[in-house]
Design an enzyme around this catalytic site. Structure first.
Site, PDB file in Angstrom:
ATOM      1  N   SER A 107       0.945  -1.210   0.016  1.00  0.00           N
ATOM      2  CA  SER A 107      -0.072  -0.072   0.038  1.00  0.00           C
ATOM      3  C   SER A 107       0.850   1.290   0.043  1.00  0.00           C
ATOM      4  O   SER A 107       1.744   1.371   0.713  1.00  0.00           O
ATOM      5  CB  SER A 107      -0.913  -0.116   1.298  1.00  0.00           C
ATOM      6  N   GLY A 108       0.603   2.269  -1.080  1.00  0.00           N
ATOM      7  CA  GLY A 108       1.358   3.252  -1.044  1.00  0.00           C
ATOM      8  C   GLY A 108       2.494   3.361  -2.048  1.00  0.00           C
ATOM      9  O   GLY A 108       3.323   4.223  -2.070  1.00  0.00           O
ATOM     10  N   THR A 112      -1.685   2.439  -8.022  1.00  0.00           N
ATOM     11  CA  THR A 112      -2.730   3.146  -8.708  1.00  0.00           C
ATOM     12  C   THR A 112      -2.277   4.362  -9.473  1.00  0.00           C
ATOM     13  O   THR A 112      -2.805   4.322 -10.784  1.00  0.00           O
ATOM     14  CB  THR A 112      -3.662   3.807  -7.737  1.00  0.00           C
ATOM     15  N   ASN A 157      -1.169   5.533   3.162  1.00  0.00           N
ATOM     16  CA  ASN A 157      -1.469   6.224   1.813  1.00  0.00           C
ATOM     17  C   ASN A 157      -2.563   6.857   2.141  1.00  0.00           C
ATOM     18  O   ASN A 157      -3.543   6.517   2.584  1.00  0.00           O
ATOM     19  CB  ASN A 157      -1.572   5.186   0.776  1.00  0.00           C
ATOM     20  N   SER A 160      -5.569   5.616  -0.558  1.00  0.00           N
ATOM     21  CA  SER A 160      -5.148   4.095  -0.632  1.00  0.00           C
ATOM     22  C   SER A 160      -6.465   3.384  -1.297  1.00  0.00           C
ATOM     23  O   SER A 160      -7.754   3.806  -0.935  1.00  0.00           O
ATOM     24  CB  SER A 160      -5.119   3.415   0.812  1.00  0.00           C
ATOM     25  N   SER A 161      -6.227   2.698  -2.120  1.00  0.00           N
ATOM     26  CA  SER A 161      -7.451   1.865  -2.773  1.00  0.00           C
ATOM     27  C   SER A 161      -7.898   1.001  -1.916  1.00  0.00           C
ATOM     28  O   SER A 161      -7.002  -0.134  -1.609  1.00  0.00           O
ATOM     29  CB  SER A 161      -6.950   1.293  -3.964  1.00  0.00           C
ATOM     30  N   GLY A 387      -1.535  -4.742  -2.290  1.00  0.00           N
ATOM     31  CA  GLY A 387      -0.392  -5.418  -2.331  1.00  0.00           C
ATOM     32  C   GLY A 387      -0.326  -6.452  -1.020  1.00  0.00           C
ATOM     33  O   GLY A 387      -1.229  -6.224  -0.426  1.00  0.00           O
ATOM     34  N   GLU A 389      -0.182  -7.244   2.494  1.00  0.00           N
ATOM     35  CA  GLU A 389      -0.347  -6.445   3.647  1.00  0.00           C
ATOM     36  C   GLU A 389       0.037  -7.432   4.984  1.00  0.00           C
ATOM     37  O   GLU A 389      -0.376  -8.488   5.438  1.00  0.00           O
ATOM     38  CB  GLU A 389      -1.748  -6.038   3.698  1.00  0.00           C
TER      39      GLU A 389
HETATM   40  N1  LIG Z   1       5.246   7.976 -10.370  1.00  0.00           N
HETATM   41  C1  LIG Z   1       4.804   8.913  -9.357  1.00  0.00           C
HETATM   42  N2  LIG Z   1       4.975  10.057  -9.148  1.00  0.00           N
HETATM   43  C2  LIG Z   1       4.755  10.744  -8.198  1.00  0.00           C
HETATM   44  N3  LIG Z   1       4.041  10.511  -7.065  1.00  0.00           N
HETATM   45  C3  LIG Z   1       3.604   9.317  -6.925  1.00  0.00           C
HETATM   46  C4  LIG Z   1       4.049   8.389  -7.990  1.00  0.00           C
HETATM   47  N4  LIG Z   1       3.489   7.219  -7.614  1.00  0.00           N
HETATM   48  C5  LIG Z   1       2.825   7.209  -6.519  1.00  0.00           C
HETATM   49  N5  LIG Z   1       2.970   8.325  -5.964  1.00  0.00           N
HETATM   50  C6  LIG Z   1       2.506   9.015  -4.776  1.00  0.00           C
HETATM   51  O1  LIG Z   1       2.430   8.155  -3.865  1.00  0.00           O
HETATM   52  C7  LIG Z   1       0.922   7.944  -3.328  1.00  0.00           C
HETATM   53  C8  LIG Z   1       0.411   6.789  -3.375  1.00  0.00           C
HETATM   54  O2  LIG Z   1       0.455   5.819  -4.413  1.00  0.00           O
HETATM   55  P1  LIG Z   1      -0.879   5.113  -4.834  1.00  0.00           P
HETATM   56  O3  LIG Z   1      -2.048   5.591  -4.587  1.00  0.00           O
HETATM   57  O4  LIG Z   1      -0.655   4.752  -6.439  1.00  0.00           O
HETATM   58  O5  LIG Z   1      -0.214   3.723  -4.056  1.00  0.00           O
HETATM   59  P2  LIG Z   1      -1.013   2.453  -4.131  1.00  0.00           P
HETATM   60  O6  LIG Z   1       0.120   1.503  -4.359  1.00  0.00           O
HETATM   61  O7  LIG Z   1      -2.315   2.074  -5.136  1.00  0.00           O
HETATM   62  O8  LIG Z   1      -1.589   2.132  -2.732  1.00  0.00           O
HETATM   63  P3  LIG Z   1      -2.759   1.430  -2.260  1.00  0.00           P
HETATM   64  O9  LIG Z   1      -2.512  -0.129  -2.178  1.00  0.00           O
HETATM   65  O10 LIG Z   1      -2.968   1.999  -0.681  1.00  0.00           O
HETATM   66  O11 LIG Z   1      -3.927   1.742  -3.071  1.00  0.00           O
HETATM   67  C9  LIG Z   1       0.107   8.713  -4.611  1.00  0.00           C
HETATM   68  O12 LIG Z   1      -0.886   9.373  -3.918  1.00  0.00           O
HETATM   69  C10 LIG Z   1       1.199   9.910  -4.974  1.00  0.00           C
HETATM   70  O13 LIG Z   1       1.153  10.777  -4.168  1.00  0.00           O
HETATM   71 MG   LIG Z   2      -4.060   2.074  -4.944  1.00  0.00          MG
END
Ligand SMILES: Nc1ncnc2c1ncn2[C@@H]1O[C@H](COP(=O)(O)OP(=O)(O)OP(=O)(O)O)[C@@H](O)[C@H]1O
Ligand SMILES: [Mg+2]
Length: 1136
Positions: A107-108, A112, A157, A160-161, A387, A389
């Site tokens: 997560s984070g 996404t 995050n 977070s999704s 991912g 956890e």
């Molecule tokens: N390529 C990137 N460039 C800039 N910031 C990023 C990038 N990837 C992620 N981030 C930052 O990290 C934060 C978390 O990313 P994201 O929501 O994609 O995580 P995740 O893997 O989907 O987490 P979760 O499993 O909780 O959904 C985003 O809100 C953004 O601020």
């Molecule tokens: Mg996500």
């Protein structure tokens, strides 16, 4: 143009981990860190992309970058997510291979974001057009909607999704997107009712309360204040960098683009509001006769509002919170719920309502974005799933178990697809297969999903089993059945090695996942798996008039009562993961492994331990090893030859023969060691990427040489063209110059010739001129001599002539004198003669008179002369008098003939006076008695007013009519007339001036010999009757107004009412008549007439001064009376 860097150019660390030397966990992490520190967040392991979350926006996602990576070889540019997206898209479009992009990480870690980057890249590079753009826009806009409802702020995050998402994007044969299908997995619905500390509920709740208009909130019966809602955690309601209100607008806009109708959006928001209301419903115990407590709704306001919102009968829902109906076959039993059960039911309802709403949203979006065309589609799947956890602080529960199970499956598919695919390809291509050692996690998957003794199967069995079922009984069961399993650990296990393991509490079990060990607490497993919603509640929901609500709870339909238990959460999840895996297996996988550099969600921090943990459980080092063990790179002979043919003279520029032979020649020529490659049936296999990169490097150098060659030829061609152009220009310039020089020379000769010519001509001309001048001088000399001679001659002649003239003049003077003398003599003679003739005539006349007198004396008597004189005079007078006869008898006629003779001077004037008096007398003689009286009155008026009042002149020509009202004839005044005892001498309409405001009110004014009367104009009723003896005087102004005051004698009977201030158009007549009556009556005094511009009028008690001013404000033509103060009335009389 920007200089492109190849993978080997200026590379920070190693761009492809396959090249890392030495390969171990530490060097792996150092390389990642090194690259991360230099903003290189992407690194390859072969075709797998490792993505580090930068936690800040980097300038590497610009449209220029998209263009840079478009249609480029995977290894050509530095690692980027766009390279993977481009590779996947091209292989889908050009090779017709369905693709899936598997994005994993904790997560984070940026899954996404990565999925959105892939989608936006594909959207940017695929076809364009109105329809295609609409599809793209809908696909992209589905993200904000799902994120609002399915994402939340967690400790790890801020966005977070809280659900898994798999999206299939469908393309046509050209590679244009047609639509898509989204699948969602296991929404973390427990968050609806309760959020861990520091975390929030789903974004939509906060967005709705912050961003909706006051009107919308009123309609939804909501309050903007988060603290009013039990379901919203407050400690982190506001998240830094998140603008909920703006996000709400984005979501509404996205919903509109995706195709939600306004009514649908409203329904969705109503359900969100209903969830918030539901959270506010609280219960209190109420004791029953049987000793049990029954729950009752505490404050019914929220319940009422929720029911109104959804159109549910309040009593039905209230009952559903207090009772539970259990149906078994033919029997129906109702049991009461205690407070804890009621809260459980409430939360279950809220969770179910929200998760069903979420699934409905996904279905609704799918409806909008589904591909229209029926043709076969190429598909690109993007999987963004939670991912692995592991909570160390918090307990890992059912959700983590399920999530980790999903990750196990993904790992398995990764192993299967990469390794199996690899293996199959080797067989297909007839390449020798060397076995690769890797950990196959199938055994862990089996531990969880085995249909007989898998953990999920046992959980289901426990849930469905009759009797008392608790989380502990479930753990017991696990302990007995899974005891022997290598990856299962429990304190109560038969396996004695855990009996003393204090890191393993009694109510927990531990699984050794491929990514590491995870400790699960069994508490809540049974409940969460059951996911029970009391039927009474679903039936109550079905009874709602809210159509979306009814749709969400179809099992509440009494017509479709299903006594079978609904499938458990674990079962459903396992099934959907199974479908997903099947789906993924049919596609070509592309991996993005996301890594989170730190726990603080900040940029520039790289926590080694955290990254190491992720690298470990993602099996990345192992991944590199696998990659290295086989052939890292393979390519069909044709494309390999096409790409590297410039490296060998034999293959450049064209190879004639089979491609395989060409590649063989090429590789031999390049001296690539034979163990580095293998020849397959249709492809060449290159073991080490380094070989490939060497080839690439040589190709680049070769391309540089080729570029130099091309440049050389081009420059040669360009210089020659330039030279030819210069040469051609030179010829033209020379020709032009020569022409110019000749022209100049010609011009010079021409001008020299002209000069010479002019000199010669000048010389010639001067010669001629000199000659001519000489001739002319000669001619002039002759003329002068002649002139002198002629002059002498002329003077001599003149002298002679003068002498002659003097002589002639003397003669004529003498002649004139003589003539004058002669004339004077003659004149004198003539005068003498005339005098003589006159004297003769007079003498002759005297003589003739004498003769005549002598002749006629005998015929006249002695006084005849006097008679003739008298006669003559008589005749003259007669004629004079007859001339006077033309004069008229009108007294007004002023004409009189002029006197004919001077001697009549006195007589003529006297005669005129006498005649005028006489004709006036004659005129008067014709008057009747009445007319006479009128004239007498007129005369009297003139005596009174002439030269005293300016109104007078205008009255002269008006006859005094007296009875203006025709009082005798007019039936309207009959009564008034009969009331009058005497003959009415004057009847007129007057205005009685009101002292208070100066306004007049109409009155009838009647005058008789003995009194005057004022009567009402309309009714004819007598208002005042004043005997004339009581009238002392009358006051009028000197001006042209009609105002008059009738002043009464002090002490008389009538005086009590005060004087009268009246105005009339016939003022002159009224006053004259009043005066006349005074003069004629013997018994009383004459009435005084006072003419002045200021007089006093007695109004009852007070005396008021009436003042007349000339030239006041014009109010028509009439005078206006205005009260100035208590004692002054001002009458403005317009100037004449
Ligand atoms: N390529 C990137 N460039 C800039 N910031 C990023 C990038 N990837 C992620 N981030 C930052 O990290 C934060 C978390 O990313 P994201 O929501 O994609 O995580 P995740 O893997 O989907 O987490 P979760 O499993 O909780 O959904 C985003 O809100 C953004 O601020
Ligand atoms: Mg996500």
């Amino acid at each position: 143009m920007e200089v492109k860097t190849s993978l080997l150019d200026n590379m920070i660390g190693v761009g492809d981990m396959v090249l890392l030397e030495p390969l171990n966990e530490d060097s792996f992490i150092v390389n990642l860190r090194n690259r991360f520190d230099h903003n290189e967040i992407y690194t390859y392991i072969g075709s797998v992309v490792i993505s580090m979350n930068p936690y800040r926006s980097l300038p590497i996602y610009t449209p220029q970058k998209v263009e840079e990576y478009r249609n480029r070889n995977f290894y050509e540019l530095s690692p980027h997510i766009y390279a993977l997206a481009d590779e996947a898209y091209r292989s889908l479009r050009d090779q017709d291979k369905d693709q899936c992009i598997l994005i994993t990480g904790e997560s984070g870690a940026g899954k996404t974001e990565a999925s959105k980057l892939v989608m936006s890249y594909v959207a940017a590079v695929c076809g364009k057009g109105q329809e295609v753009n609409k599809v793209k826009e809908q696909l992209l806009q589905s993200n904000p909607v799902l994120e609002a409802f399915g994402n939340a702020k967690t400790m790890r995050n801020d966005n977070s999704s809280r659900f898994g998402k798999y999206m299939d994007i469908e393309f046509d044969f050209k590679g244009d997107p047609l639509g898509g299908v989204i699948s969602n997995y296991l929404l973390e619905k427990s968050r609806v009712c309760k959020q861990p500390r520091g975390e929030r509920n789903f974004h939509i709740f906060y967005q709705l309360l912050s961003g909706a208009s006051d009107d919308t909130l009123m309609k939804l019966k909501l309050d903007r204040d988060f603290s009013k809602y039990n379901y919203l955690s407050l400690d982190s309601a506001n998240v830094n960098g998140l603008d909920d209100a703006a996000s709400f607008r984005t979501v509404r806009n996205a919903m509109q683009i995706v195709g939600f109708m306004e009514a649908e959006v409203q329904s969705v928001l109503e359900l969100v509001a209903a969830v918030l209301k539901l959270g506010n419903i609280e219960f209190k115990p109420e004791s029953r006769v049987n000793g049990f407590d029954e729950s009752r709704v505490k404050d019914k306001n929220d319940l009422k509002e929720m029911c109104e919102l959804l159109g549910i009968e309040q009593s039905v829902l209230e009952r559903a919170f207090s009772y539970r109906t259990v149906e078994a076959k033919m029997e129906k039993m109702s049991t009461t719920l205690n407070v804890a059960q009621a809260y459980y039911a409430r939360d279950a309802l809220a969770k179910n309502l929200y998760s069903r709403l979420f699934s409905w949203l996904v279905t609704r979006i799918n409806e909008s974005i589904k591909a229209q065309a029926k043709t076969r589609h190429k598909v690109m799947g993007v999987l963004d799933i939670y991912g692995f956890e592991i909570f160390e602080v918090r307990d890992n529960s059912f959700e983590q178990f399920i999530i980790n199970y999903c990750n196990e499956k993904l790992q398995q598919i990764f192993i299967e697809l990469t390794l199996r695919e690899e293996q199959e390809e080797y067989i297909r291509e007839d390449i020798e297969w060397t076995n690769i050692e890797y950990f196959n996690n199938a055994i862990i998957c089996d531990l969880i999903e085995n249909n007989q003794n898998g953990i999920l199967a046992m959980l289901d069995e426990e849930c469905l089993r009759p009797g008392t079922v608790t989380d502990d009984t479930f753990l017991d069961k696990l302990n007995t059945i899974c005891a022997e399993h290598q990856h299962f650990e429990s304190r109560l296990n038969k396996n004695s090695k855990f009996l003393t393991d204090h890191s393993l509490p009694h109510s927990c079990f531990r699984i050794q996942h491929y990514a590491g060990k995870v400790l699960y607490r069994v508490e809540g497993f049974v409940d969460k798996n059951n996911d029970l919603l009391y039927r009474d509640l679903s039936q109550a929901m079905y009874k709602a008039t809210h159509s979306l609500m009814r749709q969400l709870f179809p099992e509440g339909n009494p017509a479709k009562v299903n006594l079978k238990r609904p499938p458990t959460a674990g079962f459903q999840f396992k099934a959907s993961v199974g479908v997903l895996m099947k789906n993924l297996q049919t596609k070509n996988p592309n991996y993005i492994r996301c890594i989170k550099p730190n726990d603080k969600k900040v940029a520039h921090i790289f926590t080694d331990s955290l990254v190491c943990h992720q690298v470990r459980y993602l099996g990345l080092v192992e991944n590199v090893r696998v990659r290295r063990a086989g052939y890292a790179f393979r390519q069909p002979y044709e494309s390999c030859l096409e790409r590297y043919k410039m490296l060998c003279k034999k293959t450049w520029p064209h190879w004639r023969g089979p491609a395989r032979d060409g590649v063989e020649v090429l590789l031999t020529d390049c001296s690539v060691p034979t163990e580095e490659f293998a020849y397959g049936r249709s492809k060449i296999f290159i073991r080490n990427p380094r070989t490939l990169f060497t080839l690439e490097e040589r190709r680049r150098a070769c391309l540089e040489d080729l570029a130099t060659l091309i440049q050389k030829i081009y420059r040669g061609w360009k210089s020659r063209t330039h030279f030819l152009l210069l040469k051609k220009s030179q010829v033209v310039v020379a020709a032009w110059y020569r022409r110019y020089a000749q022209q100049n020379k010609y011009q010079k000769i021409k001008s020299a010739t002209l000069v010479m010519q002019s000199f010669i001509r000048g010389w010639k001309a001067r010669n001629i001129l000199r000659q001519l001048k000489y001739e002319k001088r000669c001619k002039e000399a002759v003329t002068t001599i002649a002139a002198y001679w002629h002059g002498t001659q002329a003077r001599m002649e003149l002298r002679r002539l003068k002498t002659e003239a003097r002589n002639k003049r003397a003669v004529s003077v003498i002649w004139a004198y003589w003539q004058g003398t002669k004339a004077r003599r003659e004149l004198r003679r003539l005068k003498e003669e005339a005098r003589r003739k006159h004297a003769v005539a007079i003498i002759w006349a005297y003589w003739l008179g004498l003769q005549v007198r002598r002749e006629y004396r005998k015929f006249f008597r002695a006084n005849a002369g006097k008679k003739i004189y008298d006669f003559t005079i008589q005749r003259i007078m007669q004629k004079y008098f007859l001339g006077l006869k033309t004069t008229t008898m009108s007294p007004m006629d002023n004409t009189w003939p002029a006197k004919p003779y001077g001697f009549l001077e006195g007589a003529h004037t006297q005669l005129r006076r006498i005649f005028h008096l006489w004709r006036c007398k004659k005129y008067r003689g014709q008057f009747t008695e009445e007319k006479k009286a009128v004239y007498e009155e007129k005369l009297e008026a003139s005596e009174i007013f002439k030269d005293k009042k300016a109104l007078y002149p205008s009255s002269v020509s008006q006859p005094f009519k007296g009875d203006y009202l025709e009082i005798q004839k007019n039936p309207k005044y009959q009564k008034l007339n009969s009331a009058m005892e005497e003959k009415v001498l004057l009847a007129d309409l007057v205005n009685k001036i009101n002292r208070a405001n100066g306004k007049g009110s109409p009155r009838l004014f009647l005058l008789t010999k003995s009194n005057f009367v004022l009567a009402d104009q309309k009714t004819g009723q007598v208002k005042a009757s004043v005997p004339l003896p009581d009238l002392a005087s009358v006051s009028v102004s000197t001006q042209s107004d009609g105002f008059f005051a009738l002043k009464l004698k002090e002490g008389s009977a009538s005086a009590s009412k005060g004087d009268f201030l009246l105005s009339s158009e016939h003022l002159i007549e009224i006053i004259t008549k009043l005066h006349r009556i005074g003069t004629t009556a013997a018994d009383r005094d004459q009435i005084n007439i006072d003419i002045s511009d200021e007089f006093l009028v007695q109004f009852k008690q007070d005396k008021v001064c009436v003042k007349f001013i000339q030239g006041g404000p014009k109010n028509g033509n009439s005078a206006a009376c205005k009260r100035k103060n208590n004692r002054l009335l001002e009458v403005s009389v317009p100037s004449p």
